[in-house]
Motif scaffolding. Structure first.
Motif, short mmCIF file in Angstrom:
data_model
loop_
_atom_site.label_atom_id
_atom_site.label_comp_id
_atom_site.label_asym_id
_atom_site.label_seq_id
_atom_site.Cartn_x
_atom_site.Cartn_y
_atom_site.Cartn_z
N THR A 50 -80.43 -27.68 -38.20
CA THR A 50 -79.21 -28.09 -37.52
C THR A 50 -79.53 -28.95 -36.31
O THR A 50 -78.87 -29.96 -36.07
CB THR A 50 -78.39 -26.85 -37.10
N PRO A 95 -73.79 -28.58 -32.40
CA PRO A 95 -72.95 -27.99 -33.45
C PRO A 95 -71.73 -27.31 -32.83
O PRO A 95 -71.84 -26.65 -31.80
CB PRO A 95 -73.86 -26.96 -34.13
N GLU A 138 -72.93 -26.70 -38.34
CA GLU A 138 -73.26 -28.09 -38.66
C GLU A 138 -72.18 -28.82 -39.46
O GLU A 138 -72.33 -30.01 -39.71
CB GLU A 138 -74.60 -28.19 -39.37
#
Length: 144
Positions: A43, A77, A81
C-alpha cells in the motif's frame, strides 16, 4: 473385531460461565483493527507511485496554470488502498492569495484526467479513487 464402546467416564463441563465473547465467530474476533486491509508495504508502495505520477501530471499540465503551481505533498490510504487522500501544497511561495476552494474545484474537475494518468503509471487491476485536500500554507523545504 469388537465394536468400540463409548467411554463411561463423565466429561468435564464445556464452560463454567458465559462471557461477552461467547458465540462470536473467531474469524471476526481475532481480526485486527477497523480497516479491511492493513496499510502494509504494498500500500505504501502504491502511494509512492501515485505521488510520483501526480507530481509529474500536475507539473506538466499546460491546461491549468493554477494547478501547475502546486505539488503533491503526501498520498495516504483513506481508509485503505481503494481510496487515496492526496494532499497538495504550493510548490513555491505564491505572489497572490490562493483560495483553497478554487483549487479544490479545479482538482475535482481534473480528477478524471489525473486518475487516467495514474492508471497508466501503476499496474493495478483497479485504479484507486483520488480524494484531494488542499493545504495552502507556506511551502517548506523538504516537502517534496
Amino acid at each position: 473385531m469388537k465394536p468400540k464402546r463409548p467411554l463411561q467416564r463423565e466429561l468435564p463441563p464445556l464452560c463454567s460461565q458465559l462471557n461477552a465473547d461467547d458465540g462470536i465467530d473467531p474469524r471476526e474476533f481475532f481480526r485486527s483493527g477497523g480497516s479491511r486491509k492493513k496499510s502494509g508495504r504494498k500500500t505504501l508502495q502504491l502511494c509512492s507511485q501515485v505521488r510520483d505520477a501526480l507530481s509529474y501530471l500536475l507539473a506538466g499540465d499546460g491546461n491549468d496554470d493554477l494547478l501547475a503551481l502546486f505539488d503533491v505533498a503526501d498520498v495516504r490510504p483513506a481508509p485503505d488502498e481503494s481510496q487515496l487522500l492526496v494532499i497538495v501544497r504550493p510548490a513555491v511561495q505564491p505572489d497572490r492569495m490562493i483560495d483553497p476552494s478554487e483549487v479544490g474545484d479545479r482538482l475535482r474537475a481534473a480528477s478524471v484526467r489525473l486518475r487516467a494518468g495514474v492508471a497508466e503509471a501503476i499496474t493495478r487491476k483497479r485504479v484507486p479513487k483520488l480524494l484531494f485536500q488542499v493545504d495552502v500554507g507556506p511551502a517548506t523545504e523538504g516537502t517534496a
